[in-house]
Design an enzyme around this catalytic site. Structure first.
Site, PDB file in Angstrom:
ATOM      1  N   THR A 190       0.453  -1.439  -0.051  1.00  0.00           N
ATOM      2  CA  THR A 190       0.242   0.130   0.182  1.00  0.00           C
ATOM      3  C   THR A 190       0.978   1.531   0.269  1.00  0.00           C
ATOM      4  O   THR A 190       2.142   0.735   0.520  1.00  0.00           O
ATOM      5  CB  THR A 190      -0.836   0.293   1.029  1.00  0.00           C
ATOM      6  OG1 THR A 190      -1.948  -0.730   1.364  1.00  0.00           O
ATOM      7  CG2 THR A 190      -2.000   1.336   1.187  1.00  0.00           C
ATOM      8  N   ARG A 218     -15.088  -6.091   2.611  1.00  0.00           N
ATOM      9  CA  ARG A 218     -13.893  -5.243   3.807  1.00  0.00           C
ATOM     10  C   ARG A 218     -13.309  -4.522   3.567  1.00  0.00           C
ATOM     11  O   ARG A 218     -13.327  -3.942   2.071  1.00  0.00           O
ATOM     12  CB  ARG A 218     -12.932  -6.453   4.101  1.00  0.00           C
ATOM     13  CG  ARG A 218     -11.691  -5.859   5.222  1.00  0.00           C
ATOM     14  CD  ARG A 218     -11.075  -5.577   5.088  1.00  0.00           C
ATOM     15  NE  ARG A 218      -9.902  -5.341   5.419  1.00  0.00           N
ATOM     16  CZ  ARG A 218      -8.871  -4.538   5.658  1.00  0.00           C
ATOM     17  NH1 ARG A 218      -8.187  -4.036   4.321  1.00  0.00           N
ATOM     18  NH2 ARG A 218      -7.532  -4.535   6.134  1.00  0.00           N
ATOM     19  N   VAL A 219     -13.191  -3.085   4.231  1.00  0.00           N
ATOM     20  CA  VAL A 219     -12.415  -1.679   4.447  1.00  0.00           C
ATOM     21  C   VAL A 219     -11.343  -1.771   5.047  1.00  0.00           C
ATOM     22  O   VAL A 219     -12.134  -2.325   6.356  1.00  0.00           O
ATOM     23  CB  VAL A 219     -14.140  -0.347   4.487  1.00  0.00           C
ATOM     24  CG1 VAL A 219     -12.564   0.795   4.062  1.00  0.00           C
ATOM     25  CG2 VAL A 219     -14.905  -0.908   3.305  1.00  0.00           C
ATOM     26  N   GLY A 220     -10.215  -1.654   4.609  1.00  0.00           N
ATOM     27  CA  GLY A 220      -9.106  -1.456   5.675  1.00  0.00           C
ATOM     28  C   GLY A 220      -9.035   0.023   6.105  1.00  0.00           C
ATOM     29  O   GLY A 220     -10.210   0.521   5.997  1.00  0.00           O
ATOM     30  N   ASP A 221      -7.880   0.500   7.122  1.00  0.00           N
ATOM     31  CA  ASP A 221      -7.754   1.651   7.596  1.00  0.00           C
ATOM     32  C   ASP A 221      -7.366   2.904   6.633  1.00  0.00           C
ATOM     33  O   ASP A 221      -7.178   4.040   6.587  1.00  0.00           O
ATOM     34  CB  ASP A 221      -6.658   1.133   8.157  1.00  0.00           C
ATOM     35  CG  ASP A 221      -4.964   0.790   7.366  1.00  0.00           C
ATOM     36  OD1 ASP A 221      -5.244   0.223   6.687  1.00  0.00           O
ATOM     37  OD2 ASP A 221      -3.783   1.544   7.798  1.00  0.00           O
TER      38      ASP A 221
HETATM   39  C1  SD4 Z   1      -5.851  -2.744   4.618  1.00  0.00           C
HETATM   40  N1  SD4 Z   1      -3.642  -1.253   4.856  1.00  0.00           N
HETATM   41  O1  SD4 Z   1      -6.310  -2.613   3.810  1.00  0.00           O
HETATM   42  C2  SD4 Z   1      -3.731  -2.102   4.286  1.00  0.00           C
HETATM   43  C3  SD4 Z   1      -3.266  -3.074   3.688  1.00  0.00           C
HETATM   44  C4  SD4 Z   1      -1.627  -2.231   2.974  1.00  0.00           C
HETATM   45  O2  SD4 Z   1       0.279  -2.595   1.695  1.00  0.00           O
HETATM   46  O3  SD4 Z   1      -1.500  -1.565   3.881  1.00  0.00           O
HETATM   47  N2  SD4 Z   1      -1.381  -3.746   2.574  1.00  0.00           N
HETATM   48  O4  SD4 Z   1      -5.954  -2.579   5.528  1.00  0.00           O
END
Ligand code: SD4
Length: 328
Positions: A190, A218-221
């Site tokens: 990311t 799903r949604v991440g940070d």
């Molecule tokens: C997430 N922080 O969707 C992101 C994933 C990530 O490199 O950093 N991937 O949780």
């Protein structure tokens, strides 16, 4: 630019002559001989998670010409969104367990304006859609089909985000359908980028396809303001990479900016951010998180859970890949 101390700066001199646009900028601010001065803030500057050299080079290109930090971070992270070899961002990002490539991104400017898209499909540059959300709507977050529809209305083109490689990997994955977060860096690409322009204004952007083979929806940070990214132009900015669930639980990037506000350096703030997460995960070692921070002096810092996280930095002294210390 505020003039501070006027003593010989050997490191600047050693770095060689300043480029013409930067020299012009110093002169515009009444500084005729910047090589002889120290303690000026390091600016412009662009930093991003991992060693994404092409991304910081692009951001630097914008900043060096006198461009603003918002354009720099947008154009910087777009490089990774378009790069099909990066399988965690934009086109070529790995899909969720149902075979949908869903992208998350956000952007934040010097005035605290921000925009975000979550679960966006079929668009190569989610960061630019996030910027449109910020600039063209009264909202901050658009999700899923609504975000996609908005993107088309804004002139973005529909595109299949799968590549031959990610399709093959997905077919292979389906044989076991086992979801596990992988600590190694290959699964964490990311891009979170922070930049300060010649006026000392800070912006940030973050973009990802999230964790590979995640549960649909799903949604991440990364698109969550305060978690994957936070900018406060009075203090600095922070961004995160790694397992987003853990970053959300501590509102990681906001925490780091607030720690800097209380006087911690970017390095100390990132260390404290990781320690807070580890304090809540005493029995877990199976995840990676990397934080990156920048303050108004142009100082940077980073810290991570496991070895392997680095960040790319571009200043007038050139480009550097900075190794980051880890909790373990
Ligand atoms: C997430 N922080 O969707 C992101 C994933 C990530 O490199 O950093 N991937 O949780």
């Amino acid at each position: 630019m505020k003039r501070r101390k006027f003593l010989k700066n050997s490191s600047l001199t050693a770095a060689g002559a300043l480029s013409a646009p930067l020299m012009a900028n110093y002169q515009k601010n009444g500084i005729s001989n910047p090589e002889n001065e120290i303690d000026l803030p390091v600016k412009p500057i662009a930093v991003c998670t991992w060693n994404f050299k092409n991304a910081t080079a692009k951001a630097w290109e914008v900043l060096e010409k006198g461009g603003n930090s918002l354009d720099a971070v947008e154009q910087g992270v777009m490089v990774e969104e378009a790069d099909v070899k990066n399988e965690t961002v934009g086109k070529g990002g790995r899909p969720d367990r149902d075979g949908n490539v869903t992208l998350d991104a956000c952007i934040m400017d010097k005035d605290g304006n921000c925009g975000s898209v979550v679960y966006l499909q079929n668009i190569v540059h989610p960061v630019s859609v996030a910027r449109k959300v910020m600039e063209e709507t009264p909202h901050i977050i658009l999700a899923g089909r609504g975000a996609e529809q908005f993107a088309y209305e804004q002139g973005f083109k529909k595109e299949d985000l799968f590549t031959e490689s990610t399709r093959k990997q997905y077919e292979e994955w389906k044989k076991t359908s086992k979801y596990e977060t992988i600590i190694n860096i290959e699964n964490h690409d990311t891009i979170g980028m922070l930049a300060m322009d010649e006026n000392g204004d800070i912006s940030g952007a973050c973009t990802t396809s999230g964790m590979a083979y995640k549960v649909g929806g799903r949604v991440g940070d990364s698109p969550i303001i305060g978690a994957g990214l936070f900018v406060d132009n009075e203090v600095g900015a922070a961004t995160a990479t790694g397992v987003g669930e853990e970053v959300i639980r501590t509102v990681g990037s906001f925490l780091i900016v607030e720690l800097m506000r209380q006087g911690k350096s970017p390095q100390e703030a990132c260390e404290e951010g990781v320690k807070r997460i580890m304090a809540k995960n005493k029995d877990r070692k199976d995840f990676q998180i990397g934080f990156l921070a920048l303050n108004k002096k142009g100082e940077t810092g980073g810290y991570c859970v496991h070895p392997g996280f680095t960040y790319s930095q571009y200043t007038e002294k050139g480009q550097e890949n900075v190794n980051v210390e880890s909790f373990y």
